[in-house]
Design an enzyme around this catalytic site. Structure first.
Site, PDB file in Angstrom:
ATOM      1  N   SER A  13      -4.737  -0.198  -2.872  1.00  0.00           N
ATOM      2  CA  SER A  13      -3.689   0.473  -1.861  1.00  0.00           C
ATOM      3  C   SER A  13      -4.295   0.692  -0.997  1.00  0.00           C
ATOM      4  O   SER A  13      -5.658   1.021  -1.207  1.00  0.00           O
ATOM      5  CB  SER A  13      -3.040   1.668  -1.890  1.00  0.00           C
ATOM      6  OG  SER A  13      -2.487   1.891  -1.093  1.00  0.00           O
ATOM      7  N   LYS A  14      -4.705  -0.166   0.569  1.00  0.00           N
ATOM      8  CA  LYS A  14      -5.805   0.741   1.363  1.00  0.00           C
ATOM      9  C   LYS A  14      -5.002   1.610   2.305  1.00  0.00           C
ATOM     10  O   LYS A  14      -4.393   1.926   3.189  1.00  0.00           O
ATOM     11  CB  LYS A  14      -5.381  -1.063   2.895  1.00  0.00           C
ATOM     12  CG  LYS A  14      -6.307  -0.788   3.180  1.00  0.00           C
ATOM     13  CD  LYS A  14      -5.947  -2.031   4.389  1.00  0.00           C
ATOM     14  CE  LYS A  14      -7.273  -2.388   5.505  1.00  0.00           C
ATOM     15  NZ  LYS A  14      -8.729  -1.834   5.241  1.00  0.00           N
ATOM     16  N   ALA A  15      -5.320   2.494   1.456  1.00  0.00           N
ATOM     17  CA  ALA A  15      -4.953   4.246   1.745  1.00  0.00           C
ATOM     18  C   ALA A  15      -5.993   4.738   2.847  1.00  0.00           C
ATOM     19  O   ALA A  15      -7.404   4.444   2.503  1.00  0.00           O
ATOM     20  CB  ALA A  15      -4.202   4.612   0.916  1.00  0.00           C
TER      21      ALA A  15
ATOM     22  N   SER B 100       0.644  -1.453   0.151  1.00  0.00           N
ATOM     23  CA  SER B 100       0.435   0.068   0.182  1.00  0.00           C
ATOM     24  C   SER B 100       1.012   1.381   0.171  1.00  0.00           C
ATOM     25  O   SER B 100       0.578   1.977  -1.061  1.00  0.00           O
ATOM     26  CB  SER B 100      -0.977   0.103   1.473  1.00  0.00           C
ATOM     27  OG  SER B 100      -2.250  -1.068   1.153  1.00  0.00           O
TER      28      SER B 100
ATOM     29  N   TYR C 254     -10.406   5.047   1.469  1.00  0.00           N
ATOM     30  CA  TYR C 254     -12.325   5.096   2.670  1.00  0.00           C
ATOM     31  C   TYR C 254     -12.729   6.137   3.166  1.00  0.00           C
ATOM     32  O   TYR C 254     -13.842   6.025   3.382  1.00  0.00           O
ATOM     33  CB  TYR C 254     -11.366   4.976   4.122  1.00  0.00           C
ATOM     34  CG  TYR C 254     -10.984   3.141   4.144  1.00  0.00           C
ATOM     35  CD1 TYR C 254     -12.354   2.485   4.086  1.00  0.00           C
ATOM     36  CD2 TYR C 254      -9.926   2.960   3.211  1.00  0.00           C
ATOM     37  CE1 TYR C 254     -11.553   0.761   4.162  1.00  0.00           C
ATOM     38  CE2 TYR C 254      -9.398   1.345   3.167  1.00  0.00           C
ATOM     39  CZ  TYR C 254     -10.797   0.173   3.350  1.00  0.00           C
ATOM     40  OH  TYR C 254     -10.165  -0.410   3.127  1.00  0.00           O
TER      41      TYR C 254
END
Ligand code: PPE
Length: 313
Positions: A157-159, A63, A163
């Site tokens: 990417s867990k950015a 990420s 969210y």
């Protein structure tokens, strides 16, 4: 230890939860420049064990790599920090949240002058979609918000910034009386939930959208695919039109926080029998048996948290 209590690992030191703070001019607050992970630690045979630690740490660095963010610790040091955070807080089963973000130095869209700050917190987090959700299932709406087009925000990417989209989905779903939302991708195919991957079961086969449908490559999703093979249930990645959800025998969601949750209604249409289906139940129980130490951990998914707490450099 509940949310708001205990110690947080903050770039090599443990600090009290209330002191793990940052400045209001932190880059990430203004521009969403953070990446994070979510792991669960389960009580397996009475001892805490972290599920798929290495895979989560790998995704954390992936990420960050996409955003050219240098996490100021080696992956091995972060693994140790995650383990220590569970130990220091005396936790057994818990949720663990590593985060790395651009700190306070300058404003503006070039993030590189800002230092990268890294932290790990842990707390007890019960059933994400409610105590009853694992058995009774949840209702879902197809969101009016779509997942990002491939050339906008990188879904792999867990950015933190991604969210914002999830928050719009979730609020819209709750306001409409639904428990959760599933979004379509830019092309109109099924993508994923606000914080979960989605699966469709039809004719005894499992289908889930591929990477190219703007999903986060879920680690629980990977567990589901592997467990399905173990159980002799065909499972494949397929692009899915919205109505595949309606025509499914079963729909379920997967995620670290959510675990494996049946979906019984989509857009107010009853799915299958309207109850947790047999395939969902088999996958759910195979998963829970392994993570809770009631079945052999053949693939070494669990990392035991053993020994006394020690300082992490
Ligand atoms: N998609 C999204 C968008 C997502 O946020 C998650 C995890 C998943 C799929 C499933 O990925 P995995 O956890 O690796 O199986 N969502 C995390 C954050 C939830 C939150 O509310 O915060 C989680 O479950 O930890």
């Amino acid at each position: 230890m509940s949310f708001g209590q205990g110690k947080i690992w903050h770039d090599g030191k443990f600090v009290d939860w209330k002191n793990a703070t940052c400045h209001v001019m932190t880059h990430a607050i203004h521009y969403g420049s953070s990446v994070f992970e979510g792991l669960r630690c389960y009580e397996a045979k009475g001892k805490p064990a972290i599920l798929r630690l290495r895979d989560h740490v790998r995704r954390f660095y992936d990420s960050a790599k996409i955003y050219r963010m240098e996490i100021p610790h080696a992956p091995e040091a972060l693994e140790a920090a995650i383990i220590e955070t569970v130990k220091v807080n005396g936790l057994k089963s818990c949720y663990i949240r590593p985060v790395a973000f651009r700190g306070m130095k300058v404003m503006g869209l070039n993030p590189r002058p800002c230092p990268v700050v890294c932290a790990v917190a842990a707390w007890s987090w019960g059933r994400y979609l409610g105590e009853e959700s694992m058995v009774n299932g949840v209702s879902v709406r197809v969101s009016s918000w779509r997942r990002p087009a491939p050339d906008t925000f990188p879904a792999l990417s867990k950015a933190g910034g991604n969210y914002l989209n999830s928050q719009l989905m979730k609020m819209e779903a709750l306001d409409g009386g639904f428990d959760e939302a599933v979004a379509l991708d830019h092309y109109g195919y099924v993508s994923e939930g606000s914080g979960e991957n989605v699966f469709v079961v039809r004719g005894g086969e499992i289908h889930t959208p591929p990477w190219s449908s703007a999903i986060l490559p879920g680690i629980t999703r990977d567990c589901v695919m592997i467990l399905a093979k173990d159980l002799g249930i065909p499972a494949r990645e397929t692009t899915l039109p919205r109505e595949a959800l309606y025509l499914a025998d079963e729909v379920f969601l997967s995620g670290t926080a959510a675990e494996i949750v049946p979906v019984t209604r989509v857009d107010n249409i009853v799915i299958g029998s309207g109850r947790r289906g047999p395939v969902t139940e088999r996958i759910q129980s195979a998963f829970l048996r392994i993570v809770e130490g009631r079945a052999p951990d053949k693939r070494r998914w669990l990392r035991a948290v053993v020994g006394p707490a020690q300082a992490v450099a």
